[in-house]
Every structure is written in structure tokens, then in C-alpha cells.
Design an enzyme around this catalytic site. Structure first.
Site, PDB file in Angstrom:
ATOM      1  CG  ASN A 102       3.946  10.963   3.552  1.00  0.00           C
ATOM      2  OD1 ASN A 102       4.483  11.438   4.548  1.00  0.00           O
ATOM      3  ND2 ASN A 102       4.330  11.254   2.320  1.00  0.00           N
ATOM      4  NE  ARG A 130       1.475  -0.223  -6.811  1.00  0.00           N
ATOM      5  CZ  ARG A 130       0.191  -0.516  -6.633  1.00  0.00           C
ATOM      6  NH1 ARG A 130      -0.268  -1.711  -6.927  1.00  0.00           N
ATOM      7  NH2 ARG A 130      -0.635   0.397  -6.173  1.00  0.00           N
ATOM      8  CE  LYS A 181       8.337  11.544   4.925  1.00  0.00           C
ATOM      9  NZ  LYS A 181       7.738  10.231   4.709  1.00  0.00           N
ATOM     10  CG  ASN A 185       4.365  16.391   1.686  1.00  0.00           C
ATOM     11  OD1 ASN A 185       3.583  17.086   1.069  1.00  0.00           O
ATOM     12  ND2 ASN A 185       4.586  15.125   1.390  1.00  0.00           N
ATOM     13  CB  SER A 249       5.386  11.542  -3.384  1.00  0.00           C
ATOM     14  OG  SER A 249       5.116  12.489  -2.383  1.00  0.00           O
TER      15      SER A 249
HETATM   16  P1  NAP Z   1       0.964   2.054  -3.221  1.00  0.00           P
HETATM   17  O1  NAP Z   1       2.167   1.605  -3.998  1.00  0.00           O
HETATM   18  O2  NAP Z   1      -0.139   2.731  -3.934  1.00  0.00           O
HETATM   19  O3  NAP Z   1       0.396   0.777  -2.463  1.00  0.00           O
HETATM   20  C1  NAP Z   1      -0.778   0.807  -1.706  1.00  0.00           C
HETATM   21  C2  NAP Z   1      -1.363  -0.595  -1.738  1.00  0.00           C
HETATM   22  O4  NAP Z   1      -2.465  -0.656  -0.828  1.00  0.00           O
HETATM   23  C3  NAP Z   1      -1.917  -1.005  -3.111  1.00  0.00           C
HETATM   24  O5  NAP Z   1      -1.304  -2.231  -3.483  1.00  0.00           O
HETATM   25  C4  NAP Z   1      -3.410  -1.172  -2.861  1.00  0.00           C
HETATM   26  O6  NAP Z   1      -4.000  -2.244  -3.555  1.00  0.00           O
HETATM   27  C5  NAP Z   1      -3.408  -1.532  -1.390  1.00  0.00           C
HETATM   28  N1  NAP Z   1      -4.723  -1.393  -0.751  1.00  0.00           N
HETATM   29  C6  NAP Z   1      -5.484  -0.288  -0.570  1.00  0.00           C
HETATM   30  N2  NAP Z   1      -6.620  -0.581   0.087  1.00  0.00           N
HETATM   31  C7  NAP Z   1      -6.578  -1.924   0.318  1.00  0.00           C
HETATM   32  C8  NAP Z   1      -7.457  -2.834   0.952  1.00  0.00           C
HETATM   33  N3  NAP Z   1      -8.610  -2.439   1.505  1.00  0.00           N
HETATM   34  N4  NAP Z   1      -7.115  -4.147   1.013  1.00  0.00           N
HETATM   35  C9  NAP Z   1      -5.941  -4.568   0.471  1.00  0.00           C
HETATM   36  N5  NAP Z   1      -5.057  -3.751  -0.140  1.00  0.00           N
HETATM   37  C10 NAP Z   1      -5.364  -2.445  -0.208  1.00  0.00           C
HETATM   38  O7  NAP Z   1       1.390   3.018  -2.030  1.00  0.00           O
HETATM   39  P2  NAP Z   1       2.829   3.207  -1.348  1.00  0.00           P
HETATM   40  O8  NAP Z   1       3.691   4.042  -2.236  1.00  0.00           O
HETATM   41  O9  NAP Z   1       3.356   1.906  -0.867  1.00  0.00           O
HETATM   42  O10 NAP Z   1       2.429   4.135  -0.126  1.00  0.00           O
HETATM   43  C11 NAP Z   1       1.856   3.659   1.083  1.00  0.00           C
HETATM   44  C12 NAP Z   1       2.019   4.761   2.118  1.00  0.00           C
HETATM   45  O11 NAP Z   1       3.413   4.930   2.404  1.00  0.00           O
HETATM   46  C13 NAP Z   1       1.519   6.135   1.619  1.00  0.00           C
HETATM   47  O12 NAP Z   1       0.916   6.850   2.661  1.00  0.00           O
HETATM   48  C14 NAP Z   1       2.799   6.822   1.161  1.00  0.00           C
HETATM   49  O13 NAP Z   1       2.725   8.231   1.208  1.00  0.00           O
HETATM   50  C15 NAP Z   1       3.789   6.291   2.190  1.00  0.00           C
HETATM   51  N6  NAP Z   1       5.181   6.328   1.741  1.00  0.00           N
HETATM   52  C16 NAP Z   1       5.544   5.794   0.536  1.00  0.00           C
HETATM   53  C17 NAP Z   1       6.874   5.818   0.142  1.00  0.00           C
HETATM   54  C18 NAP Z   1       7.312   5.235  -1.187  1.00  0.00           C
HETATM   55  O14 NAP Z   1       8.498   5.385  -1.540  1.00  0.00           O
HETATM   56  N7  NAP Z   1       6.489   4.574  -1.951  1.00  0.00           N
HETATM   57  C19 NAP Z   1       7.843   6.395   0.989  1.00  0.00           C
HETATM   58  C20 NAP Z   1       7.444   6.910   2.220  1.00  0.00           C
HETATM   59  C21 NAP Z   1       6.112   6.878   2.587  1.00  0.00           C
HETATM   60  P3  NAP Z   1      -4.223  -2.266  -5.150  1.00  0.00           P
HETATM   61  O15 NAP Z   1      -2.879  -2.644  -5.725  1.00  0.00           O
HETATM   62  O16 NAP Z   1      -5.232  -3.360  -5.288  1.00  0.00           O
HETATM   63  O17 NAP Z   1      -4.706  -0.907  -5.541  1.00  0.00           O
END
Ligand code: NAP
Length: 302
Positions: A102, A130, A181, A185, A249
């Protein structure tokens, strides 16, 4: 083969749908401990329409030797560059990296960390969270726009997304989408944190929302993204109404004591304004207030 870094919300949403369509997928997890926990869990679980389904997708850690031709980067913006730097020796010449982060700023950091790769930017309205480790709820259907400002040719692997039922579109104007976006935000999320309210609560602060929207329009225009500035205030008001019952978020991150992506949202906007010698008093004051709020809660201010 799709390598997917990050088995969090979006990483799981993509990995499970690709795997279900028979597309080869390999997860890259943070370290041996996370790999062990993943193996104990027996795979990734996607909960869709109340139905849980587990997918035993292969996983390894960054130090594995397998070359990477296509990487889906599904971590937070503040982790993106370091994660790619760690994988740089494994990227093949001309590898594709799909960036789901994002906001703005992390895309340039990743491009610097992997100068020989093609970076494809994504902007998604899909929603997932999650529920437990390696268990993700598909909370909101949406759409993902993908694009590459340096090469307008769509990649052949978009066929994998079609096969997986991932609603998407190749965008010739992905930067405008990311800026739009970011502006939405910046106009909504920080205020929901400071007023500690759902998105709909901002209907009670119309003057503040209007001043921020006005300054964001100036910023977008000055940065060469006039298309992203069109009718911004109207859309901000529409989003506030349409998502009135939701917590943003950023509000969720702060209330759950998690680091926010402020540096890639409001922080990026403030830096961009400074580079353009543009005075945006409301946006700067909002940034200061948000940082003070994060300080007071012991959360990172960047
Ligand atoms: P999240 O649930 O926090 O997942 C991020 C993952 O990345 C975690 O599992 C974390 O591991 C992993 N990670 C971080 N550094 C790493 C590394 N060096 N090696 C391996 N794994 C690593 O985040 P998310 O919600 O999916 O969001 C990801 C992006 O998408 C963000 O920028 C967010 O703003 C964007 N986004 C999310 C949504 C949504 O609905 N969730 C919607 C639109 C956009 P650990 O589990 O070990 O901490």
C-alpha cells in the site's frame, strides 16, 4: 513458479488461490522458526464464505538456493526493500517482482534493491485479515490493478491470475491509481486514528476532511497526477459513507499495537510536498499529530 514472500493476509489470499488453480507456488518464510510453525500448522488455511480450506503449499526460507523468476512481494511496505535485498542473489536476470504494498515509496526502495528485475506495481481493493497464524479470512471481494510505469506491455503470467479467479486488470496508469489511493488514505485513515472512530465517524468532521482533501488535490496536481486529483473530495465523502461501519486499516493497526505504514502514506505525502516547495499546513499538522499519537503509544513514528 510463483515465489510468494510473506504468508500474511494478502500473501495467503494469493498463494491459496493460485495453488488451488494448479499453478506452482512456493512460499518464502521469515526464518526457520516460522517455517517450523508453518509445518506444524500443515499449510495455509483460507476461510471464504465461512468455509475453511487448508492448502499444503511448499515453503522454505530466504537462504534456500532455488532461483526466483517471479516473486510476489506480500509483506508490509516497511519490510519490502530489506526482504528483496535478502533475495537479490536468487533473482534471475529480468525476474518479475509484483509489489502488493500500500502507499508509495516502497516501490522505489525495492527497485533500488533489485535493479535488474522488472517491478510491477499493484493496487488492490481486496480485503483479508489473519484470524490466527497461517489462517486468513477473505473478508472483502475486490479488484487488483497491476502495471509497470516503465514498460506498458502486460506480462504473459496474467493468465495464471485469470485461472486462479483473481479479479484484475492491467493498468496503463498504475501511478495515478497508487496516488489516488494514497490521497484517499491520507484524507481518511489518520483522522480515524486521531478521533478514534469508524470511517463513518468522519461525517462529524466535514471541515477537517474538506481542508485535507483540498491540500491533497494541490499535491497531486503539483506532482503531475491531475487525473488522480479529479473530484477527490466527492470520492472521499463517498468512501466515508460506503465504509461507515468499518475501522480503517491504520485504526486497526494502532488499536492492536501494530506498526503502521505511515511513512509510505502521510509521511510520503509530506515529503513529496516539501520536494515541490508546497506549503500544506493541514497535512503537515495532521502528520505531526499522528506521530505524537504513535509516540504516546510506543509505536514507531515511521
Ligand atoms: P500482513 O498480514 O502483516 O503480512 C505480511 C507478511 O509478511 C507477514 O506474514 C510477515 O511475516 C511477512 N514478512 C515480512 N518480512 C518478511 C521477510 N523478510 N521474509 C518473509 N516474510 C516476511 O500484511 P498484509 O495485510 O498482507 O499486507 C501486505 C501489504 O498489502 C501491505 O502493504 C498492506 O497495506 C497491503 N494491503 C493489504 C490488504 C489487506 O486486506 N490485508 C488490502 C490491500 C492492501 P511474519 O508472519 O513472520 O511476521
Amino acid at each position: 513458479m510463483w515465489h510468494i514472500l510473506g504468508a500474511g493476509s494478502l500473501g495467503t489470499l494469493w498463494a491459496t488461490r493460485l495453488a488451488r488453480a494448479g499453478v506452482p507456488v512456493q512460499l518464502i518464510l521469515r526464518d526457520q522458526q516460522r517455517l517450523f510453525s508453518y509445518q506444524q500448522a500443515g499449510g495455509l488455511t483460507l476461510i471464504e464464505n465461512g468455509q475453511a480450506q487448508r492448502y499444503a503449499i511448499a515453503a522454505h526460507t530466504a537462504d534456500h538456493a532455488q532461483p526466483i523468476q517471479r516473486l510476489l512481494l506480500a509483506c508490509k511496505a516497511y519490510d519490502a526493500a530489506a526482504a528483496v535485498a535478502q533475495l537479490a542473489p536468487r533473482l534471475t536476470r529480468g525476474a518479475d517482482i509484483v509489489l502488493l504494498q500500500n502507499g508509495l515509496g516502497s516501490q522505489d526502495e525495492v527497485a533500488r534493491a533489485a535493479p535488474l528485475a522488472r517491478c510491477i506495481f499493484a493496487s488492490s481493493t481486496e480485503g483479508a485479515f489473519r484470524q490466527a497464524d497461517f489462517e486468513v479470512v477473505f473478508a472483502g471481494r475486490g479488484h487488483t490493478w497491476l502495471g509497470d510505469p516503465l514498460d506498458l506491455q502486460p506480462p504473459a503470467w496474467l493468465a495464471d491470475l485469470r485461472a486462479a479467479g483473481i479479479a484484475h486488470e492491467w493498468s496503463l496508469d498504475i501511478l495515478n491509481r497508487l496516488w489516488r489511493k494514497l490521497a484517499l488514505n491520507c484524507a481518511i485513515n489518520p483522522l480515524t486514528v486521531l478521533h478514534d472512530c469508524r470511517n463513518g465517524g468522519l461525517s462529524e468532521h466535514p471541515v477537517q476532511v474538506a481542508s485535507l482533501s483540498g491540500e491533497l488535490v494541490e499535491l497531486l496536481q503539483r506532482c503531475g497526477h491531475s487525473a488522480a486529483a479529479a473530484n477527490l473530495h466527492d470520492e472521499v465523502m463517498r468512501v466515508i459513507l460506503a465504509t461507515a461501519a468499518n475501522y480503517s486499516s491504520m485504526h486497526q493497526d494502532v488499536s492492536q499495537g501494530r506498526r503502521t505504514e505511515i511513512a509510505y502514506l502521510l509521511g510520503y505525502a509530506c515529503n513529496a510536498a516539501q520536494r515541490q516547495h508546497l506549503q500544506l499546513p493541514h497535512i503537515n499538522a495532521l502528520h505531526d499529530q499522528l506521530q505524537a499519537h504513535l509516540d504516546a503509544r510506543g509505536l514507531p513514528r515511521h
